[in-house]
Motif scaffolding. Structure first.
Motif, short mmCIF file in Angstrom:
data_model
loop_
_atom_site.label_atom_id
_atom_site.label_comp_id
_atom_site.label_asym_id
_atom_site.label_seq_id
_atom_site.Cartn_x
_atom_site.Cartn_y
_atom_site.Cartn_z
N VAL A 3 13.67 24.78 58.29
CA VAL A 3 14.93 24.48 58.96
C VAL A 3 15.82 23.58 58.11
O VAL A 3 16.89 23.18 58.55
N PHE A 4 15.39 23.27 56.91
CA PHE A 4 16.14 22.35 56.07
C PHE A 4 16.88 23.06 54.95
O PHE A 4 16.39 24.03 54.37
N CYS A 5 18.04 22.49 54.62
CA CYS A 5 18.68 22.81 53.36
C CYS A 5 17.98 21.96 52.30
O CYS A 5 17.75 20.77 52.51
N MET A 6 17.63 22.57 51.19
CA MET A 6 16.94 21.86 50.11
C MET A 6 17.85 21.84 48.88
O MET A 6 18.60 22.80 48.64
N ALA A 7 17.75 20.78 48.12
CA ALA A 7 18.62 20.65 46.95
C ALA A 7 17.95 19.86 45.84
O ALA A 7 17.00 19.12 46.09
N TRP A 8 18.47 20.05 44.66
CA TRP A 8 18.11 19.24 43.51
C TRP A 8 19.32 18.42 43.08
O TRP A 8 20.42 18.96 42.98
N PHE A 9 19.07 17.14 42.83
CA PHE A 9 20.08 16.25 42.28
C PHE A 9 19.51 15.67 40.98
O PHE A 9 18.32 15.74 40.73
N ARG A 10 20.37 15.07 40.20
CA ARG A 10 19.91 14.38 39.00
C ARG A 10 20.75 13.14 38.76
O ARG A 10 21.90 13.06 39.19
N GLN A 11 20.14 12.20 38.07
CA GLN A 11 20.84 10.95 37.77
C GLN A 11 20.46 10.48 36.38
O GLN A 11 19.28 10.21 36.11
N ALA A 12 21.46 10.40 35.52
CA ALA A 12 21.26 9.88 34.17
C ALA A 12 21.51 8.38 34.19
O ALA A 12 22.21 7.87 35.08
N PRO A 13 20.96 7.64 33.23
CA PRO A 13 21.15 6.19 33.20
C PRO A 13 22.63 5.82 33.20
O PRO A 13 23.42 6.35 32.43
N GLY A 14 23.00 4.91 34.09
CA GLY A 14 24.38 4.45 34.17
C GLY A 14 25.34 5.40 34.84
O GLY A 14 26.55 5.14 34.89
N MET A 15 24.81 6.51 35.36
CA MET A 15 25.66 7.52 35.99
C MET A 15 25.34 7.63 37.46
O MET A 15 24.26 7.22 37.91
N GLU A 16 26.27 8.20 38.22
CA GLU A 16 26.01 8.46 39.62
C GLU A 16 25.11 9.68 39.78
O GLU A 16 25.07 10.55 38.92
N ARG A 17 24.41 9.71 40.89
CA ARG A 17 23.57 10.87 41.19
C ARG A 17 24.48 12.07 41.46
O ARG A 17 25.45 11.97 42.22
N GLU A 18 24.16 13.19 40.84
CA GLU A 18 24.99 14.38 40.98
C GLU A 18 24.18 15.56 41.45
O GLU A 18 22.98 15.69 41.13
#
Length: 121
Positions: free
Chosen positions: A29-44
């Motif tokens: 029942v969930f939407c699933m996703a991948w995010f990433r975050q590089a050093p000093g950057m916002e999570r995208e």
């Protein structure tokens, strides 16, 4: 509801990696996703897959990354091909129900601890 990522590693430019995310319960029942975050950057946001299997990708990974899920074993995947140094980041699995804006970190209440991907030139 907990998420556990795995598969992060070091790779060279042009190489491939496959990330996995294993929830500890049924995630149909969930939407699933991948995010990433590089050093000093916002999570995208990187990619998402909804309850009926519709996928969405960030422009930066279209044609190179593929998100999928295996309902039989309750695992989410991110196949990453054609890796670039700018793909270097901590990658996180996220999930929630009723997601409207797939790219918005605020939409997701469940997160994994992350798995590190390093791509060298």
């Amino acid at each position: 509801f907990q998420l556990q990522e795995s598969g992060g590693d070091s790779a060279q430019t042009g190489g491939s990696l496959r990330l996995s995310c294993a929830p500890n319960g049924y995630y149909g029942v969930f939407c699933m996703a991948w995010f990433r975050q590089a050093p000093g950057m916002e999570r995208e946001a990187v990619a998402s897959i909804d309850t009926v299997g519709t996928t969405t990708y960030a422009d930066s990974v279209k044609g190179r990354f593929t998100i999928s899920k295996d309902n039989a074993v309750t695992t989410l995947y991110l196949q990453m091909n054609g890796l670039k140094p700018e793909d270097t980041a901590m990658y996180y699995c996220a999930a929630d129900a009723g997601v409207d804006l797939w790219w918005d970190v605020q939409e997701y209440h469940y997160w994994g601890q992350g798995t590190q991907v390093n791509v060298s030139s």
